[in-house]
Structures are given as C-alpha cells and as structure tokens.
Design an enzyme around this catalytic site. Sequence first.
Site, PDB file in Angstrom:
ATOM      1  CG  HIS A 104      -3.307  43.300  45.991  1.00 22.80           C
ATOM      2  ND1 HIS A 104      -3.268  42.095  45.357  1.00 22.80           N
ATOM      3  CD2 HIS A 104      -2.440  43.228  47.000  1.00 22.80           C
ATOM      4  CE1 HIS A 104      -2.411  41.329  45.967  1.00 22.80           C
ATOM      5  NE2 HIS A 104      -1.896  41.992  46.969  1.00 22.80           N
ATOM      6  CD  GLU A 117      -8.937  45.518  72.148  1.00 25.69           C
ATOM      7  OE1 GLU A 117      -9.383  45.685  71.005  1.00 25.69           O
ATOM      8  OE2 GLU A 117      -7.747  45.207  72.376  1.00 25.69           O
ATOM      9  CG  ASP A 169     -11.599  43.612  69.193  1.00 25.95           C
ATOM     10  OD1 ASP A 169     -12.237  42.712  68.620  1.00 25.95           O
ATOM     11  OD2 ASP A 169     -10.387  43.820  68.980  1.00 25.95           O
ATOM     12  CB  CYS A 210      -7.336  53.677  68.802  1.00 25.11           C
ATOM     13  SG  CYS A 210      -7.503  52.153  69.739  1.00 25.11           S
TER      14      CYS A 210
HETATM   15  C1  PEP Z   1     -10.205  47.975  68.182  1.00 24.75           C
HETATM   16  O1  PEP Z   1     -10.484  46.838  68.556  1.00 24.75           O
HETATM   17  O2  PEP Z   1     -11.012  48.917  68.162  1.00 24.75           O
HETATM   18  C2  PEP Z   1      -8.862  48.281  67.686  1.00 24.75           C
HETATM   19  C3  PEP Z   1      -8.469  49.519  67.522  1.00 24.75           C
HETATM   20  O3  PEP Z   1      -8.033  47.264  67.391  1.00 24.75           O
HETATM   21  P1  PEP Z   1      -8.174  46.196  66.198  1.00 24.75           P
HETATM   22  O4  PEP Z   1      -9.161  46.745  65.198  1.00 24.75           O
HETATM   23  O5  PEP Z   1      -6.786  46.093  65.663  1.00 24.75           O
HETATM   24  O6  PEP Z   1      -8.636  44.986  66.902  1.00 24.75           O
HETATM   25 MG    MG Z   2      -8.992  45.329  68.998  1.00 24.39          MG
END
Ligand code: PEP
Ligand code: MG
Length: 595
Positions: A194, A442, A466, A513
């Site tokens: 939190h 990923e 990932d 991302c």
């Molecule tokens: C990732 O795996 O880099 C990703 C952007 O997704 P998450 O962190 O939600 O698995």
């Molecule tokens: Mg991921």
Amino acid sequence: MSEPVGAELRGVAASPGIAIGRVHLLRREALAVPERALPAPQVAAEVERLHAAAGHARARLERIHRSVSSFELPDAILRTQLMILEDRQLLDEVARHVRERLINAEWALRIEQERLNALFDAMRDEYLRERRTDVNFALRQLLLSLLGRELEDVGALDGPTVVVSHDLSPAETAQLDRARVVALATDAGGRTSHAVIMANALGIPAVVGLETLSATAHEGDLAIVDGRAGRVLLRPPAAAVRRYAARARQERARERALLRCADLPSETRDGRPIELRANIERAEDLAAARACGARGVGLFRTEFLFMNRSELPGEEEQVRQYEAVLAGVAPWPAAIRTVDLGGEKLLLPGLRRVEANPALGLRGIRLAALPGEAGARSSLYASQLRAMLRASPAGTLRILLPLVTGVEEVVAVRQTLAELRGELEGEGHAVAERIELGAVVETPAAVGIVDLLARELDFFSIGTNDLIQYTVAVDRENEAVAYLYDSGHPAMLRAIRAVVEAAHAVQRPVGVCGEMAGDPLYTLLLVGLGVDELSMNAPAIPRVKRIVREIEQPEARALAAGLLELRTAAEVGEELRKEMRRRFPDEFEPTSRVP
Ligand code: PEP
Ligand code: MG
C-alpha cells in the site's frame, strides 16, 4: 528537543525523491480479543451480530471512500477492502467457527485470521503475499465493529511529516492530511505494498521494508527519506540535513525541468522518433501518463480488472474501461494485453489450478488458444475480446498477446477475432476497420520465430521481465537466484537484436514493455539495438525522454555493437554504467556519494 544523533536504516526504494520532515508514528493499538464460550441457543444471535458488524464496517469504509477524493487515495485499495468484507465465504467460515466451537464472533474471527495468515505465509508470489495486508486491515475493521469501536484516530499532523508505520492501512491513510505528508516509510512491505501505491499516487518519496524503523523512531524525530536510495536517516546531524536539503532542491528543480519537456517530441538529436508510452493497469492511470508526456499506452495489463473479485468482469464493464483508455490516449494507440492469467497470476477462485511449475504451465495466451469452449471462445476470453472490439471505435486499438510461443496460438486468436467481429457487426455494434494484433516477445521460442510470427502479426513488444526469466532460467520472484537476473546478459542483448532485425526486415515495429524500458541506464543501448518504442511506468518517462533527446543514432549503434562483443552480464553492466555516467553524470551519479 534533545535528539541523540542518528540512525540510518536501509530498505526497499519504493518511490523516488528526497523529503525531510518530522516523524509521525502510526501505531496501531493491539486489540484485546475477548474469548467467550457460548451456550448453543445464543449461536444464531451471535452469527447475526457478526453480519451486522460486517455491515457496519462496510458502511464505515464506504463513508471513508466517499470522503477521500481530495486525498486521491487510489480507489482500488478501498474497493479491495470493501470486497473482502463482502466476501460471503469469509463470513461463512467465521460463522462456522462460532457454530462448531460455540465461541463468540471475535474469537472465531481471530481463528479464521490465523488460518488465512498461515496460508499467506506459504505463498511465494510477492504480490499475493502483500494482499495479506489487505485481508488483515479489513478484518481489523470488522473486529473494531464487533467490539463496538469506531475508526482509530491517526492524530493531527503539524508541519512537513514523515509518516512512519509498521504497515499502512488504507483507512488510516485516508485520514492523513495530504498537504503535510512529505514521505512514507514502513517496516513491512515489498514493491506492491500500500505504501508504494499510495506514495506513487501522491508523488512523494517512500521507502518500505525497513523492518525496525517504527521501533527505532520516536514521535517528532527529524527524518530524511531518500526514496531513490531506499534509505531513512533518523535524527541526522545538521550537516547531513543541509546536504540533503540542497539535493532535494536540485531534484525538484530537475523534476520540474524534465516535466516541462513532457510535450516535446521524443526523438534522437538526429531525428529518429522513439515513441515513449505508458504501462497502465486501469483507466485511472492515464492522468499520470499524460502528465508525464506518454504518447499512448504500450501495455495495459488487464489482470487488475480480474483481481480481488469473485466473478469475472462482465463485457459491459470491460467495454467502459477499454473505451476510457482508448479515448483517453487518442490519437495515440493503446495496446491492451489479453489477460495474462496463469502461473502466479491465476487469481480467480474458479480458475485456480495447482501446477508444479506454474511459470511453465497453462498461462498467458495458452489459455486462449485451447481448443473450443475452453479457449478463446470461453466466457473469459470471448467477453474480453468482444469488449475490446466493441471499444475499438473509441481510439486506436492494438491487441497484445502474452507468452506467445507458436504461430498456431496467434492463428487461433486471429480466427476467433474474425468470428467475433462478424457476430458483433451482426448485433449492430461498430468495430474499427483496422485493429493491430501483436505479441509480447517474452519467450526464447518467440524470439526464434519472430520472422514467422511477423506474417501473422502487426507489431512486437519485448517483455523483458519474462524474457530474462525464460532465457536465463531464473525465476523472476526467487531472491536466491536474483543475482543472475540481469537485463545486460549477453543472451538478452543478442535476443533483442535478433527480434529487431527479423521484425524490421518485414517492416514490423518493435517495442520494449518490460522494466528494462523504463530504466534510463538502458535507453542508449535499446536505441542502439534499433528498438522503436519504449513503454514504462509513467514516472520514468521524463528521464528516459531526456536521454533520447540528447543522443544520436550512430553513437547509440556503436555502443550497442561494443556491448554485444562482451562476454558477461557484469562486463556489459560495468561498461554501460561507465559510459552513461560519463555522458549523463547528473542522472547516474552513484547515490552513495551523496551523504
Ligand atoms: C514482461 O514480461 O516483461 C511484461 C511486460 O509483462 P509482465 O511483467 O506483466 O509479465
Ligand atoms: Mg510477461
């Protein structure tokens, strides 16, 4: 006040910035739980009292909920507490203890709470473990109601205040005077606690996981919170206060200067645009994304919509969320990821499945690619995909598929999308003409077949979080092997380069991302590797943009080429840090030198 000089505590850096203020200790009084044996005829009345108390606690939380808009307490936190108190199963369990053991409701509640805490103890996922705090706070509200008590008083704040607590309850936080709180520091907590969510929403520094802070600090102590270094100084010497005050002023000035660039284009000095987009979890995150200069959403993690609830979100609810996001960022695109349930992210009670190795289990797109009713046509996916298609006229929709490992998965989803489009148009709904479909790259399998996937897809987004886990075979949640989890691993650099080369050969754009995209240390390298877009948590955008605007492609490419020659992650990290420190000394100054 005579203050013995100093203690320095280190914890988890949760929200950046420096704050200096007086400690206000939020100490929750231990509530004595009365233990009474009940005569059998009183059981029904006791269960009724339990339900009445739950109703009372809910009403109190709802009152707080209505009154906190000025504090900007993230809505979702209080909603979570309400949902826990509405959970029939939980109240039924407490009632069962009352009936079977013939004990009063407070006692029964404590037994159930102990049972739940033992379950939480056994969980490895950090996010899930943090939800223990939600449950305990909600149960404390219920206990207060059973004891006939009202909300605990958090006390008045005076002057700039560092709120120190073992952990932070949303109900207490809601009562704090926002104008005076300059930082949060807690004993407990990881990155999803939190305090972290609150601090990010309020834009103030926070350090969590300080373990002994609330036992070490006294009410009114002077404290310095360094949210970037994850450090708290109690009763600091005057010289440290002066140094930190100067640094805080500098940081604020830098922050303001960076934010003034929010509307400037994100492009290298020699004119190559690098789109900077936001990672979001709900439509409410868009305000921060816009303020930080995000152009579009590169990753909408929709799991949040599916969490902490007993039923799947309906199609209508999802249409409203997706429309808000698409309209909110138009004309820039929003990439909405199909729900990445599975493994540690399986949060719907009905979908819970025990797997020996969840990271390699039935998760991500695999759930959508199951044949027939189990897969993309299941109520879970069909409602999500229908909602995305229905929302598509509101902006520029990109659909992002997680954990892709094979062409057939993409083909199955594409086929379902075409069918759903036909159905929706038959029902009279408008669907945008062009909707881009992309994959989160990923897994090493996806890296290896980008050229094949590119025939079915319009764009790629590298999910480094990932991809590192699967490339280096390191569980992203396992502290014991965290030293091996490194974005700079030579295999990662090669993977990113391979994806960019294969995708660019057929004119498909590539974004990143994962967390790597929002770490300014990697900006020059990622640009040098040819990445087109970076998507990150909004607060990281100004710093990354500043770097993009000060670099040129040839030097970025040269740096990437040089790093690709190195043999170990450590060598890559060392070389990269040296180079970035030389170019951007203000950004990469080692924090240890400051105090
Ligand atoms: C990732 O795996 O880099 C990703 C952007 O997704 P998450 O962190 O939600 O698995
Ligand atoms: Mg991921």
